[in-house]
Design a protein around this motif. Sequence first.
Motif, PDB file in Angstrom:
ATOM      1  N   CYS A  67    -117.131   0.078 -13.728  1.00  0.00           N
ATOM      2  CA  CYS A  67    -117.261  -0.029 -15.075  1.00  0.00           C
ATOM      3  C   CYS A  67    -116.869   1.402 -15.676  1.00  0.00           C
ATOM      4  N   LEU A  68    -117.247   2.676 -15.097  1.00  0.00           N
ATOM      5  CA  LEU A  68    -116.872   4.047 -15.740  1.00  0.00           C
ATOM      6  C   LEU A  68    -115.550   4.313 -15.542  1.00  0.00           C
ATOM      7  N   TRP A  69    -114.943   3.574 -14.419  1.00  0.00           N
ATOM      8  CA  TRP A  69    -113.656   4.307 -13.958  1.00  0.00           C
ATOM      9  C   TRP A  69    -112.604   4.475 -15.118  1.00  0.00           C
ATOM     10  N   PRO A  70    -112.566   3.622 -16.161  1.00  0.00           N
ATOM     11  CA  PRO A  70    -111.650   3.918 -17.236  1.00  0.00           C
ATOM     12  C   PRO A  70    -111.848   5.316 -17.949  1.00  0.00           C
ATOM     13  N   ILE A  71    -113.092   5.436 -18.207  1.00  0.00           N
ATOM     14  CA  ILE A  71    -113.692   6.908 -18.831  1.00  0.00           C
ATOM     15  C   ILE A  71    -113.365   7.767 -17.828  1.00  0.00           C
ATOM     16  N   LEU A  72    -113.589   7.631 -16.650  1.00  0.00           N
ATOM     17  CA  LEU A  72    -113.199   8.910 -15.579  1.00  0.00           C
ATOM     18  C   LEU A  72    -111.837   9.141 -15.499  1.00  0.00           C
ATOM     19  N   ALA A  73    -110.879   8.047 -15.267  1.00  0.00           N
ATOM     20  CA  ALA A  73    -109.692   8.179 -15.124  1.00  0.00           C
ATOM     21  C   ALA A  73    -108.959   9.081 -16.122  1.00  0.00           C
TER      22      ALA A  73
END
Lengths: 340, 257
Positions: free
Chosen positions: A212-218
């Motif tokens: 779920c955190l991938w978009p923020i991290l990317a």
Amino acid sequence: MGPREQHLLIIPLLTATLVVMAVVSVATGAVAIDLASLPGILMGNADAAARDSVIVWSVRLPRTLLAMLVGAALASSGAILQGLFRNPLADPGLVGVSSGSVLAAVATIVLGQNYFGETATRLLPVTAFIGGLLTTILLYSIATRDGRTYTATMLLGGIAIGAIAMALTGVLIFMSTEQQLREFTFWSLGSLGGATWAKAASVGLFMLFALCLWPILARGLDRLALGEAEAGHMGINIQILKRAAIVATALLTGAAVAVSGAIGFIGLVVPHLLRLIMSPRHRFLIPAAALLGAILLLAADMIARTIVAPAELPIGIVTACLGGPVFLWMLLTNVRQIET
Amino acid sequence: MFHAFDVSFARGRRQVIADMNLELRTDELTVVIGPNGAGKSTLLKLLTGVLKPSAGTIWFDGRSLQQWNARELAGRRAVLSQSTSLVFPFTVHEVISLGLAEGISVQDKRTIIHEVLHVFDLNGFEHRLFQELSGGEKQRVHLARVVCQLKCGEAEKPKFLFLDEPVSNLDIKHQINVLSAVRKLLSPQLGAFVILHDLNLAAAYADRVVIVHEGRIVSNDVMARALNGKTLSVVFGVDMHVSKAGMWRRISYNTRG
């Protein structure tokens, strides 16, 4: 297609390799399973040999799944940590995060069993996760002054925290019983031997949270590569990004260490290896790292359980034997890229 | 548009910026000059929100800077810092793309990138590794990135470009190219705030010149009035002579100390 748009090829290629490796992993082991009978076993066909069916469903499948999930978790958390610290040397092992998880796990084995009996062991994934999270937060606050994270301080702090965790682990060994000592060996060298569907599911669950955190991290980690101030100018909320990275790393490493012990080098080597052949953009790098991590750990696990069959080598030994020389080779051939 | 009201900033006991009042307007290129350590970069960091003033307030488009969220502000003002390091092997195209906002169409992305590559003389550099470029080429890539960022913002809203010594690594041709390109970007919706060391470049490109000395603004005027020999000589501690020809100014000084 530009020369750096290889991720369009690399991700499907890694996926295909992973599928093939998974099939081979299910068929390989102390008892070889005929590839031709595998579809029948998986479909629950009554004609399949009962023994083979039991081996596949209760041993090989959960183990293969667990190896893939743990490899994916370690490699993607390595990619996230390297992005967060803007340093290709950051790794859950090197920065002391996994030593925190191991300490928490060992404390649960020794102290937990003394006070709470066998129920403590069931809490292992939770305590290992909390241990990893606390170590990450501690290290992050040590390395951050006035909103700036100092990478040298971070690496040295990681070594110090690792040493302290090891000392405390030593104290716990001293207090442990024979049985607890054997369980500890499992943690310190890493093993996928006790794979169950429940363990695989718990790692999978933590991976879903992290996903779920991938978009923020990317979006954030790419811009963070230019420095914190620049990322801020480009509209990134640095505090949210850092917290997301810390939570994701702790979730992934904590869950992986909880079910398999401390497996080194996957988190360090995989992202590094990928950046040599593909774009370092985290949108592609994180999923590619997860795939390659899964492939490598699956391969290491196959070696670990077949090379001295019917006995089994701890998987940490295999990853260190393969990862150490590969890492040295990368250092020697890419000194310029690493130093600039 | 951008207003600083009685802004001060202290590092420990040292007052770096004292009681600065400043207004930046769109359609204007404001150049800041001053000796090393005068407080130029600190002023830029205060205006861009990297540092918080110890006293006074900064307003942008009717709102205090603290009331803007990072993403909203990114579409309205872009910043090129004095030194920017990049880790990991990104290509030129990837570095410039970092300036692009989320949610704009693929076609728009392509058009914007094509445009900035052309403006900063970077055609053919797209697939080269950023780390392998010369200092000047890297600087042009960063400029392309920050301009890219502003092009993604809402077209009718006022925007600002903040550049801290953007031409310090460039050869003469590219110094001219970059500053001319920045001038061409000026519009009733866009203003620029540029720190320069070269006084003759300031004379050639500035609409307004702000002279900073020992943490204070000693002059803030249109270029022709701000650049006068007396003020410059006092501020820089070197005898300076300003030759005038209509709107043009040429600054000369004794190079033998």
